[in-house]
Write an enzyme that holds these catalytic residues in place. Sequence first.
Site, mmCIF file in Angstrom:
data_model
loop_
_atom_site.group_PDB
_atom_site.id
_atom_site.type_symbol
_atom_site.label_atom_id
_atom_site.label_comp_id
_atom_site.label_asym_id
_atom_site.label_seq_id
_atom_site.Cartn_x
_atom_site.Cartn_y
_atom_site.Cartn_z
ATOM 1 N N CYS A 1 -47.021 46.589 27.747
ATOM 2 C CA CYS A 1 -46.611 47.415 28.886
ATOM 3 C C CYS A 1 -45.259 48.075 28.624
ATOM 4 C CB CYS A 1 -46.550 46.558 30.147
ATOM 5 S SG CYS A 1 -45.967 47.484 31.570
ATOM 6 N N CYS B 1 -42.946 48.250 31.635
ATOM 7 C CA CYS B 1 -42.270 46.995 32.009
ATOM 8 C C CYS B 1 -41.141 46.690 31.038
ATOM 9 C CB CYS B 1 -43.236 45.811 31.958
ATOM 10 S SG CYS B 1 -44.857 46.136 32.591
ATOM 11 N N ASP B 2 -41.365 46.903 29.752
ATOM 12 C CA ASP B 2 -40.455 46.363 28.738
ATOM 13 C C ASP B 2 -39.691 47.420 27.942
ATOM 14 O OD1 ASP B 2 -41.371 43.842 29.454
ATOM 15 O OD2 ASP B 2 -43.064 43.972 28.084
#
Length: 309
Positions: free
Chosen positions: A134, A137-138
Amino acid sequence: MERVKVLIIGSGPAGYTAAIYAARAGLNPVLYEGMLSGGQLTQTTMIENFPGYPQGVDATQMMGEIREQAERFGTDVRFGVVTKVDFSVSPKKIWIDEDTELEADTVIIATGASAKYLGLPDEQKYMGEGVSACATCDGFFYRKKDVAVVGGGDTACEEASYLAGLCNKVYLIVRKPFLRASKVMQERVMNNPKIEVLFEHNTLGLYGEKGVEGAKLVYRKGEADEKVVDIKIDGFFLAIGHHPNSDVFREYVKCNEEGYIITDGARPTTNVPGVFAAGDVADPLYRQAICAAASGCKAAMEAEKYLKN
Ligand code: NDP
């Protein structure tokens, strides 16, 4: 034991839309959110193709608003993951987080799909230490660093473009000599000077002392000009598709070879009367938020009809 008329499992566009319709029909739906509140869309950035948002909309914001809409009409949204079901009895039995048991007259399965991994031992070894599925997200952790994205579809192109906005350099590792993504996404990737597309490359493994420091790739494996390529990267992002979250239902609900729940053509009915499936868990073809929302609407209408009969 608690008994509900409509139990909705999953909190993506399919689950919440089913909830809006079921709640407005006065069926007092209970919705269990699952592991990822808001579903897969909360892992993406902007949504540009959902009708009604000419400038695009932040995905997390949109999911928050759909949830609010479902709650406004009386949906009981709860945390919890369905761990077991018994669809051989009526009402159906459902267990949440192993221990909470409840009964439901109808069930709408809207559990979506989850990211796939290549299956390399190094993915496990470096999980959370350089390996991610992701970018949204990261990606933040890799600002001004070099990263790689694996895949040649829309997701991979979207993730690569997103990471190019944060990172120093992005390699896109594509196993075929072409991208499968839509034309507009392909162009976005090919015209981005920070993205280098490595066609006909496969990943052999990752290395690094403190987290990922590089990847070993193979170019044109099995061909006369095969060669091993080493890229220095700090982050390795998977974007090679998804598998449907249907495991817990498979004993009762018919699925295809890949695990997608089989529904009756245009109708979201399954082989179990009173059990309906909506969204990506039953959609190997389109996998779009708008399609998931539409099937959630249909599932709620079918549940209402089933309860009346
Ligand atoms: P896709 O199935 O479309 O693409 C998966 C990609 O990963 C393919 O390029 C595939 O290669 C590659 N791949 C699969 N397995 C491996 C492997 N073991 N090693 C290396 N590469 C591998 O998945 P997406 O998640 O990209 O998209 C799913 C659906 O969602 C599509 O319909 C897409 O259009 C849609 N989507 C739409 C978006 C939008 O409109 N904004 C954004 C994101 C997704 P190969 O081509 O060789 O099979």
